[in-house]
Design an enzyme around this catalytic site. Structure first.
Site, short mmCIF file in Angstrom:
data_model
loop_
_atom_site.label_atom_id
_atom_site.label_comp_id
_atom_site.label_asym_id
_atom_site.label_seq_id
_atom_site.Cartn_x
_atom_site.Cartn_y
_atom_site.Cartn_z
N GLY A 45 0.94 -1.11 -0.24
CA GLY A 45 -0.02 0.06 -0.06
C GLY A 45 1.04 1.29 -0.08
CD GLN A 50 3.30 5.92 2.86
OE1 GLN A 50 2.15 5.26 2.20
NE2 GLN A 50 4.06 5.24 3.53
CB CYS A 105 4.88 2.44 7.85
SG CYS A 105 4.49 3.76 6.99
CG LEU A 106 6.90 1.06 1.90
CD1 LEU A 106 6.09 1.25 0.47
CD2 LEU A 106 7.79 0.12 1.68
CG HIS A 147 -0.69 1.01 7.50
ND1 HIS A 147 0.06 0.56 8.53
CD2 HIS A 147 -0.01 1.89 6.73
CE1 HIS A 147 1.30 1.22 8.29
NE2 HIS A 147 1.25 1.88 7.10
CD GLU A 148 -1.35 2.22 2.59
OE1 GLU A 148 -0.70 3.38 2.48
OE2 GLU A 148 -0.23 1.44 3.15
CG HIS A 151 -0.05 6.65 5.37
ND1 HIS A 151 0.88 7.08 5.99
CD2 HIS A 151 0.34 5.41 5.44
CE1 HIS A 151 1.83 6.26 6.44
NE2 HIS A 151 1.52 5.09 5.98
NI NI Z 1 2.48 3.27 5.95
#
Ligand code: NI
Length: 196
Positions: A45, A50, A105-106, A147-148, A151
Site C-alpha cells: 500500500g 508518503q 510502513c515504507l 493503515h493506508e 495516512h
Molecule cells: Ni504506511
C-alpha cells in the site's frame, strides 16, 4: 517514475489530507508513479502523503502478501488479486473486537510493531474513474486499508502504540528522520542537515 518516499518526521505525514477532483493536475501520471514507487519498495500500500502530497489518495495491491503461508485461507483468498485505487475515501464503520498484527510502513523502515485494529470496515470512496464505491472488508485486507487510510488522516501506526513502546522507539524514529538508516529504496528525510 519512482518517487522518493517521505520518511518519518516530515510534517506532510501529519496533515489531514484534502479531497481531490477529476481536474487534479496529472492525476493519471501520479497514480502510475505511485504504483511504480510502491512495487519498487515491495510495499502492499502507498498513500499520497508518503510521496509528499497531502491529498486523499492511496493505492493497495495485496497480491504479494497473499502467498504468506502463515495466513488463513480466507485471508489468502481475500488478498489475492486485490488491487485498488482509493480516492476521497471515508471509513464509515469499524466493527468487531480489536486484534493485534505486526505492521510496518515504507515511511518508517526497519520498525515493525503489533498494532490493534478492529477487524471489519465499511468504506466509501471513488475509484480511479471517480465512480463512487462502497464496500465492506474484513481481516488482513481491512487492516491494510485501515493503515493506508490512517495516512490520509495524518496518522502513523507508531501513534497507536503504548506510551512505553513509543518511548522505547523514540531514538530509532529520530534516526530515521535524520536519514541515519540503510534502506534499499529512494527516500526523502526531513531532518538531514544541509550544508555544514
Ligand atoms: Ni504506511
Amino acid at each position: 517514475m519512482i518517487l522518493p518516499i517521505i520518511a518519518y518526521g516530515d510534517p506532510v505525514l501529519r496533515k489531514m489530507a484534502k479531497d481531490i477532483t477529476p481536474e487534479y493536475p496529472k492525476l493519471d501520471e501520479l497514480i502510475t508513479n505511485m504504483w511504480e514507487t510502491m512495487y519498487n519498495a515491495h510495499g502492499v500500500g502507498l498513500a499520497a502523503p508518503q510521496v509528499g502530497l497531502p491529498i486523499r489518495l492511496f493505492l493497495v495491491d495485496t497480491t504479494p502478501f497473499s502467498d504468506d503461508e502463515d495466513l488463513s485461507k480466507e485471508d489468502q483468498e481475500a488478498l489475492k488479486g486485490f488491487k485498488r485505487v482509493f480516492i476521497n475515501a471515508k471509513i464509515e464503520e469499524e466493527e468487531g473486537k480489536e486484534w493485534d498484527f505486526n505492521e510496518g510502513c515504507l515511511s518508517i523502515p526497519d520498525i515493525r510493531e503489533d498494532v490493534k485494529r478492529k477487524p471489519e470496515i465499511t468504506i466509501s470512496y471513488l475509484d480511479e474513474n471517480f465512480k463512487p464505491q462502497r464496500e465492506t472488508y474484513g481481516g488482513l485486507l481491512a487492516r491494510v486499508i485501515q493503515h493506508e487510510y490512517d495516512h490520509i488522516q495524518g496518522i502513523l501506526f507508531t501513534d497507536k502504540l503504548s506510551s512505553l513502546k513509543k518511548r522505547l522507539l523514540k531514538s530509532r524514529l529520530e534516526k530515521i528522520s535524520k536519514g541515519k538508516i540503510a534502506v534499499d529504496y529512494k527516500m526523502r528525510f526531513p531532518n538531514i542537515k544541509k550544508g555544514r
